[in-house]
Scaffold this motif. Sequence first.
Motif, short mmCIF file in Angstrom:
data_model
loop_
_atom_site.label_atom_id
_atom_site.label_comp_id
_atom_site.label_asym_id
_atom_site.label_seq_id
_atom_site.Cartn_x
_atom_site.Cartn_y
_atom_site.Cartn_z
N CYS A 34 48.94 38.26 37.31
CA CYS A 34 47.49 38.36 37.13
C CYS A 34 47.13 39.41 36.08
O CYS A 34 47.65 40.52 36.09
CB CYS A 34 46.83 38.73 38.46
SG CYS A 34 45.04 38.91 38.37
N SER A 39 43.00 38.45 41.59
CA SER A 39 43.87 37.67 42.46
C SER A 39 44.03 38.31 43.84
O SER A 39 44.25 39.51 43.96
CB SER A 39 45.26 37.53 41.82
OG SER A 39 46.14 36.88 42.71
N LYS A 41 46.54 37.69 45.51
CA LYS A 41 47.99 37.86 45.58
C LYS A 41 48.50 38.84 44.52
O LYS A 41 49.66 38.80 44.14
CB LYS A 41 48.69 36.51 45.40
CG LYS A 41 48.40 35.51 46.49
CD LYS A 41 49.13 34.21 46.21
CE LYS A 41 48.92 33.21 47.32
NZ LYS A 41 49.61 31.94 47.04
N TYR A 44 50.57 38.91 41.44
CA TYR A 44 50.75 37.52 41.03
C TYR A 44 49.39 36.83 40.85
O TYR A 44 48.42 37.15 41.54
CB TYR A 44 51.58 36.75 42.08
CG TYR A 44 52.98 37.27 42.20
CD1 TYR A 44 53.96 36.91 41.28
CD2 TYR A 44 53.33 38.14 43.24
CE1 TYR A 44 55.25 37.40 41.39
CE2 TYR A 44 54.62 38.65 43.35
CZ TYR A 44 55.58 38.27 42.42
OH TYR A 44 56.85 38.76 42.51
N ASP A 46 46.75 33.89 41.35
CA ASP A 46 46.48 32.84 42.33
C ASP A 46 45.44 31.84 41.81
O ASP A 46 44.93 31.04 42.57
CB ASP A 46 46.03 33.45 43.67
CG ASP A 46 44.65 34.10 43.60
OD1 ASP A 46 44.07 34.16 42.50
OD2 ASP A 46 44.17 34.55 44.66
#
Length: 70
Positions: A34, A39, A41, A44, A46
Amino acid sequence: MLKGGHCNLSVKKNESKVVDSIDMEDLGDKASFCRCWRSAKFPYCDGTHGKHNTTTGDNVGPLVIKKKEL
Ligand code: FES
């Protein structure tokens, strides 16, 4: 010093600096990170950047890291 305008609205706000470390061996064949800070997550991606871009007119997207195909 620039005040306000934080790009990070919700990720680890109790920490003075957000730093994530991930072992290369754990990434698998492909990982998306990200860069919009939205995000759920994080670090990461999403897919929330799509909503952010639609709402704001911005154009941010993830950093995609993948193994080179041989
Ligand atoms: Fe932030 Fe995709 S959710 S770049």
